[in-house]
Design an enzyme around this catalytic site. Structure first.
Site, PDB file in Angstrom:
ATOM      1  N   ASP A  90       0.849  -1.196   0.000  1.00 23.70           N
ATOM      2  CA  ASP A  90       0.000   0.000   0.000  1.00 23.70           C
ATOM      3  C   ASP A  90       0.888   1.250   0.000  1.00 23.70           C
ATOM      4  OD1 ASP A  90      -2.130  -1.700   0.211  1.00 23.70           O
ATOM      5  OD2 ASP A  90      -2.340  -1.460   2.388  1.00 23.70           O
TER       6      ASP A  90
HETATM    7  N1  URA Z   1      -1.286  -5.912   3.886  1.00 22.12           N
HETATM    8  C1  URA Z   1      -1.767  -4.643   3.873  1.00 22.12           C
HETATM    9  O1  URA Z   1      -2.804  -4.355   4.448  1.00 22.12           O
HETATM   10  N2  URA Z   1      -1.055  -3.728   3.208  1.00 22.12           N
HETATM   11  C2  URA Z   1       0.128  -3.967   2.597  1.00 22.12           C
HETATM   12  O2  URA Z   1       0.737  -3.059   2.031  1.00 22.12           O
HETATM   13  C3  URA Z   1       0.594  -5.290   2.612  1.00 22.12           C
HETATM   14  C4  URA Z   1      -0.121  -6.250   3.280  1.00 22.12           C
END
Ligand code: URA
Length: 241
Positions: free
Chosen positions: A106
């Site tokens: 993310d």
């Molecule tokens: N899980 C999440 O919620 N975000 C990420 O970036 C990776 C795994």
């Protein structure tokens, strides 16, 4: 590795045009395994053969594997019209060699992103059937408890028809006086860790990926820093046991 033309392999690095290569070869300035090669069409093995231009050894391996410590606020994409991407953080020239992020984090997640132009390795690493573990540290609003550990271990339904594979959850030392936990996933659904914690009534305040397979983010890399994987790390990358 498949054989390829000498001029094709050298020009792919983006430093010399095929015309320059022809001229350099004619002047005896290109050597393959120590011998001057005048014919730029000569077939070589880009991984095994030692190719030098004007005495400088070239790395002609067409595949590159970069470990990047992704800072928050950067998108896991190759190019984006309005946002800075993980590829934008790598040295110039790598974009032309076709690197892309193998997997996504993310925008607000930090840590280990692998960038490569090796589509086959990226596929092997990301395919859920290969179970390559990805290790994260999550900073939380509330400490974990045994109930949360069991929920993660049992394969959670996170809504939208998505059911997670069993995941490991363990306590970590507090991070800046906030509770923290280690999570190991063997798959990568959208916002998976945030959604898993939300199901247990917890909020993820910060998330950092520290490991892919048995390769760990180099603590010497500051935010935005990157380096090539070592040969040993590359070997370990898709090892699951
Ligand atoms: N899980 C999440 O919620 N975000 C990420 O970036 C990776 C795994």
């Amino acid at each position: 590795m498949e054989q390829t033309r000498l001029d094709k392999a050298i020009s792919a690095l983006g430093e010399h045009s095929r015309r320059d290569i022809r001229k350099l070869a004619f002047r005896g300035l290109i050597t393959v395994n120590g011998k001057a090669v005048k014919s730029p069409e000569k077939k070589i093995d880009p991984v095994r053969d030692e190719v030098c231009v004007s005495g400088r050894r070239l790395n002609l391996n067409p595949y590159i594997y970069i470990m990047l410590n992704k800072p928050a606020g950067i998108v896991s994409a190759t190019r984006d019209p309005s946002e800075k991407t993980v590829v934008d953080l790598t040295p110039r020239g790598l974009y032309r060699r076709g690197i892309f992020p193998a997997g996504r984090l993310d925008k607000d997640t930090t840590g280990f992103i692998l960038l490569t132009n090796d589509g086959e390795l990226a596929h092997r690493m990301l395919s859920p059937k290969n179970h390559v573990p990805k290790t994260y540290i999550a900073v939380l609003d509330t400490p974990i408890d045994q109930e949360a550990v069991e929920a993660f271990a049992s394969g959670m339904d996170i809504g939208g028809g998505e059911v997670c594979k069993p995941a490991l959850l363990a306590e970590e030392p507090d991070w800046e006086r906030q509770p923290a936990a280690r999570v190991v996933l063997r798959e990568g659904m959208y916002h998976q860790i945030k959604r898993m914690f939300a199901k247990t009534g917890r909020e993820v305040l910060a998330l950092r990926r520290i490991g892919i397979g048995r390769v760990w983010l180099d603590p010497a890399l500051g935010p935005g820093g990157c380096r090539e994987l070592t040969a040993e790390e590359l070997e370990l990358l898709v090892t699951t046991e």
